[in-house]
Motif scaffolding. Structure first.
Motif, mmCIF file in Angstrom:
data_model
loop_
_atom_site.group_PDB
_atom_site.id
_atom_site.type_symbol
_atom_site.label_atom_id
_atom_site.label_comp_id
_atom_site.label_asym_id
_atom_site.label_seq_id
_atom_site.Cartn_x
_atom_site.Cartn_y
_atom_site.Cartn_z
ATOM 1 N N GLN A 1 2.425 4.528 -8.541
ATOM 2 C CA GLN A 1 1.430 5.046 -9.481
ATOM 3 C C GLN A 1 2.063 5.664 -10.732
ATOM 4 O OE1 GLN A 1 -0.803 8.542 -8.048
ATOM 5 N NE2 GLN A 1 0.843 8.845 -6.545
ATOM 6 N N PHE A 2 3.362 5.964 -10.676
ATOM 7 C CA PHE A 2 4.033 6.576 -11.820
ATOM 8 C C PHE A 2 4.736 5.565 -12.723
ATOM 9 C CE2 PHE A 2 4.196 9.840 -8.393
ATOM 10 C CZ PHE A 2 3.323 10.742 -8.965
ATOM 11 N N ARG B 1 1.442 10.839 -19.730
ATOM 12 C CA ARG B 1 1.812 9.428 -19.913
ATOM 13 C C ARG B 1 1.867 9.095 -21.400
ATOM 14 N NH1 ARG B 1 2.021 5.229 -16.300
ATOM 15 N NH2 ARG B 1 0.861 6.288 -14.652
ATOM 16 N N LYS C 1 2.587 2.191 -3.339
ATOM 17 C CA LYS C 1 1.758 2.761 -4.401
ATOM 18 C C LYS C 1 1.979 4.265 -4.574
ATOM 19 C CE LYS C 1 -1.943 -0.609 -3.913
ATOM 20 N NZ LYS C 1 -3.325 -0.807 -3.478
ATOM 21 N N THR D 1 -2.822 12.784 -11.775
ATOM 22 C CA THR D 1 -3.907 11.969 -12.316
ATOM 23 C C THR D 1 -3.265 10.727 -12.935
ATOM 24 O OG1 THR D 1 -3.961 12.751 -14.615
ATOM 25 C CG2 THR D 1 -5.100 14.130 -12.962
ATOM 26 N N PRO D 2 -4.051 9.730 -13.347
ATOM 27 C CA PRO D 2 -3.450 8.556 -13.995
ATOM 28 C C PRO D 2 -2.718 8.889 -15.302
ATOM 29 C CG PRO D 2 -5.659 8.036 -13.242
ATOM 30 C CD PRO D 2 -5.485 9.523 -13.078
ATOM 31 N N ASP E 1 0.830 -1.217 0.000
ATOM 32 C CA ASP E 1 0.000 0.000 0.000
ATOM 33 C C ASP E 1 0.858 1.258 0.000
ATOM 34 O OD1 ASP E 1 -2.339 -1.391 -0.128
ATOM 35 O OD2 ASP E 1 -2.797 -1.227 2.005
#
Length: 179
Positions: free
Chosen positions: A35-36, A178, A31, A150-151, A28
């Motif tokens: 996330q990157f 991304r 992350k 953000t994603p 956890d």
């Protein structure tokens, strides 16, 4: 050394370094920088040698390393094959190794950048909707912030303090998308 021996040595390093995902322990917490994971295009802006605004493009790649216990990234501005690549003082080609340290409930992060001969250690933590990394061991102090995450995109901002973190001055920022 033959070509096949060189390829084997290179493959061995890649195999030992890279991991397919985070280790289960602290998954956890991992992350935060996990996330990157992936590749990003960079739009860099800062101040040039003459004090004028400068913009360049570049690239950033994140991956799991060291058995999934750490995240490593490679920052290249200007990007590979672009004009000015690898030429100081504005160009940089460096890497950061980041790992979560449960003893301080934070991330330890070391930036290494040979083009300009820089090495800095940071402690990173989530703060509200940002990730703040502080380097207080050397002068000037540095603060690096990951914001607007953000994603598909995020903003990275570098700031400097010459008064032990009382005030911060903008140095540079990058907008990432991304690939």
């Amino acid at each position: 050394m033959t070509h096949s021996t060189a390829a084997s040595a290179s493959d061995g390093l890649l195999e030992a370094l890279h991991a397919s995902g985070p280790v289960a322990q602290h998954a956890d917490k991992l992350k935060l920088f996990g996330q990157f994971i992936g590749s990003w295009d960079a739009d860099w802006s800062g101040t040039g040698v003459a004090g004028t605004p400068v913009r360049m493009t570049g690239e950033l790649d994140f991956g799991w390393v060291l058995g999934g216990r750490a995240v490593q990234d490679v920052w290249i501005v200007p990007g590979r094959g672009e004009i000015g690549e690898g030429r100081p003082p504005l160009a940089f080609h460096g890497s950061t190794i980041r790992f979560y340290d449960p003893s301080i409930d934070a991330w330890r992060s070391t930036w290494i950048e040979p083009v300009n001969g820089r090495v800095r250690r940071f402690i990173g933590r989530p703060v509200d909707n940002e990730i703040i990394l502080l380097s207080t061991e050397d002068e000037p102090q540095l603060r690096w912030r990951f914001t607007a995450i953000t994603p598909r995109s995020f903003r990275w901002r570098a700031e400097t303090s010459h008064d032990a973190g009382v005030t911060w001055t903008f140095d540079e920022e990058m907008l990432f998308s991304r690939t």
